[in-house]
Design a protein around this motif. Structure first.
Motif, short mmCIF file in Angstrom:
data_model
loop_
_atom_site.label_atom_id
_atom_site.label_comp_id
_atom_site.label_asym_id
_atom_site.label_seq_id
_atom_site.Cartn_x
_atom_site.Cartn_y
_atom_site.Cartn_z
N ILE A 1 -18.28 -73.09 40.10
CA ILE A 1 -18.81 -71.72 39.97
C ILE A 1 -20.29 -71.71 40.39
N ASN B 1 -21.69 -73.00 42.64
CA ASN B 1 -22.10 -74.36 43.04
C ASN B 1 -23.03 -75.00 42.01
N MET C 1 -15.46 -71.31 33.06
CA MET C 1 -15.72 -71.61 34.48
C MET C 1 -16.29 -73.02 34.64
N PHE D 1 -23.06 -60.73 45.20
CA PHE D 1 -24.07 -61.58 44.57
C PHE D 1 -25.44 -60.90 44.51
N TRP E 1 -6.09 -75.70 46.50
CA TRP E 1 -7.08 -75.40 47.54
C TRP E 1 -6.96 -76.42 48.68
N PRO F 1 -11.93 -67.78 45.70
CA PRO F 1 -11.80 -67.46 44.27
C PRO F 1 -12.48 -66.13 43.96
C1 LIG Z 1 -14.16 -71.76 38.94
C2 LIG Z 1 -14.73 -71.22 40.22
C3 LIG Z 1 -15.01 -69.86 40.33
C4 LIG Z 1 -15.53 -69.35 41.52
N1 LIG Z 1 -15.75 -67.98 41.63
C5 LIG Z 1 -16.19 -67.47 42.81
C6 LIG Z 1 -16.33 -66.05 42.97
O1 LIG Z 1 -16.03 -65.26 42.07
N2 LIG Z 1 -16.77 -65.58 44.17
C7 LIG Z 1 -17.10 -66.42 45.21
O2 LIG Z 1 -17.51 -65.93 46.26
N3 LIG Z 1 -16.97 -67.78 45.07
C8 LIG Z 1 -16.52 -68.31 43.92
N4 LIG Z 1 -16.36 -69.67 43.79
C9 LIG Z 1 -16.69 -70.56 44.92
C10 LIG Z 1 -18.01 -71.31 44.69
O3 LIG Z 1 -19.10 -70.45 44.84
C11 LIG Z 1 -18.07 -72.49 45.68
O4 LIG Z 1 -17.05 -73.39 45.38
C12 LIG Z 1 -19.39 -73.23 45.64
O5 LIG Z 1 -20.43 -72.39 46.05
C13 LIG Z 1 -19.36 -74.48 46.55
O6 LIG Z 1 -19.09 -74.13 47.89
P1 LIG Z 1 -17.84 -74.72 48.66
O7 LIG Z 1 -16.61 -74.27 47.95
O8 LIG Z 1 -17.94 -74.11 50.06
O9 LIG Z 1 -17.96 -76.21 48.69
C14 LIG Z 1 -15.82 -70.22 42.62
C15 LIG Z 1 -15.53 -71.58 42.49
C16 LIG Z 1 -14.98 -72.08 41.31
C17 LIG Z 1 -14.64 -73.54 41.23
#
Ligand SMILES: Cc1cc2nc3c(=O)[nH]c(=O)nc-3n(C[C@H](O)[C@H](O)[C@H](O)COP(=O)(O)O)c2cc1C
Length: 321
Positions: free
Chosen positions: A24, A26, A58, A212, A254, A266
């Motif tokens: 969440i 990052n 989260m 955001f 994923w 997500p």
């Molecule tokens: C539990 C969880 C909830 C997340 N919720 C959101 C979300 O609501 N919106 C979004 O844009 N990204 C969401 N993300 C993605 C994260 O922002 C992302 O995994 C993180 O910034 C790392 O980037 P990457 O997935 O490209 O490695 C979520 C990721 C996780 C694991």
């Protein structure tokens, strides 16, 4: 090299590979301890979103993705291991037991750790096929959670829930201040979401993605996500151990999606806010507890992948005792 050194090396490598797990905002709210033939996973309270995620749901989903990444790395190195989830701290313990031949799918899963990204651009008009959706539901189930694909009416209900959750979070000054601390800019410390991976404008889609409240620099394209599929990842329980396992299933899902060139985004807002979480629970017919809503879709092959989101250096998340 003796057996102990070999185990230790494999465990450090597994913890290192887990740095690339999604979390969440990052936040990377995990820490690993390599000790005595074991790899222990801990949650890190300083990297918990205390306002947005006071219960740690989260945080634990994120730690679960890291745990699954570490498991994938051990499997790719040819280790059979035991995993304990002691319901407390450490959150989990991985213990290599013996060397086994490396399965071809283990190597493929490991390769996906470096390919998987969160891509917030709109998806194309090509739907994800029923076959692939069935496959994704199957791997999720094998990992101890389930995937509920939403029908048309439910997608509209999700759109409303996402909107209400966003509204509730935008109206809370402590949450908006917390988000601003983790999102936007260059992120030189290796945590948070940089502007480079956020679309210039939040795309106009039926189900909105998270706003955001900061300008991104990624060209979003002009898609509408009409052919996107929405689903809810859910499970039987709503306790800390269930969220950890839910995170493991999220990682598994994923990576499988990435392997099929399916983009997974997500949408956690509606799970974070209690009354919209209740809406998602009703969508599941009250038979399970929602962990995350996700958008699944096909990415435009003309787009190259978005830039990588930074990660903390290994020294900050791995302790070798
Ligand atoms: C539990 C969880 C909830 C997340 N919720 C959101 C979300 O609501 N919106 C979004 O844009 N990204 C969401 N993300 C993605 C994260 O922002 C992302 O995994 C993180 O910034 C790392 O980037 P990457 O997935 O490209 O490695 C979520 C990721 C996780 C694991």
């Amino acid at each position: 090299m003796n057996d102990n050194d070999e185990v230790k090396r494999a465990l450090v490598q597994a913890a290192d590979a887990a740095r690339f797990a999604p979390s969440i905002h990052n936040t990377q709210p995990w820490r690993w301890v390599v000790t005595d033939g074991r790899l222990e996973l801990f949650g890190v309270a300083e990297r918990q979103l205390r306002e947005q995620d006071p219960t740690g749901r989260m945080l634990l989903l994120s730690c679960g993705t890291a745990l699954h990444h570490a498991r994938v790395a051990l499997e790719a190195e040819g280790w059979r291991y035991e995993v304990d989830r002691p319901a407390g701290e450490p959150l989990a313990v991985l213990r290599p037991v013996e060397r086994v031949p490396v399965a071809p799918e283990a190597t493929r899963h490991f390769q996906m750790l470096g390919v998987r990204r969160t891509d917030r651009r709109t998806v194309t008009d090509e739907r994800v096929s029923e076959d692939i959706l069935r496959d994704l539901a199957k791997v999720t189930e094998e990992s101890g959670a389930r995937l509920h694909v939403l029908g048309r009416d439910q997608v509209l209900a999700l759109a409303v829930a996402v909107d209400r959750a966003q509204h509730a979070e935008d109206g809370d000054d402590r949450i908006t201040a917390e988000t601003a601390a983790w999102v936007g800019g260059d992120r030189p410390d290796g945590t948070g979401v940089p502007a480079a991976v956020l679309p210039e404008e939040v795309p106009l889609t039926t189900v909105a993605e998270r706003d955001f409240q900061t300008a991104g620099t990624l060209t979003a394209g002009d898609g509408h996500d009409r052919a996107a599929t929405y689903a809810v990842l859910y499970g039987d329980g709503d306790e800390a151990e269930d969220w950890l396992r839910g995170g493991e299933a999220l990682s598994r899902l994923w990576l499988a999606a990435t392997e099929q060139a399916v983009s997974l985004l997500p949408l956690s807002g509606p799970v974070e806010i209690p009354f919209t979480r209740q809406t998602l629970r009703r969508m599941l017919g009250d038979v399970g507890f929602p962990y995350l809503a996700v958008r699944l879709g096909t990415l435009d092959p003309a787009h190259s992948a978005p830039p990588k989101t930074p990660r903390l250096p290994a020294e900050q998340v791995i302790d070798v005792l």
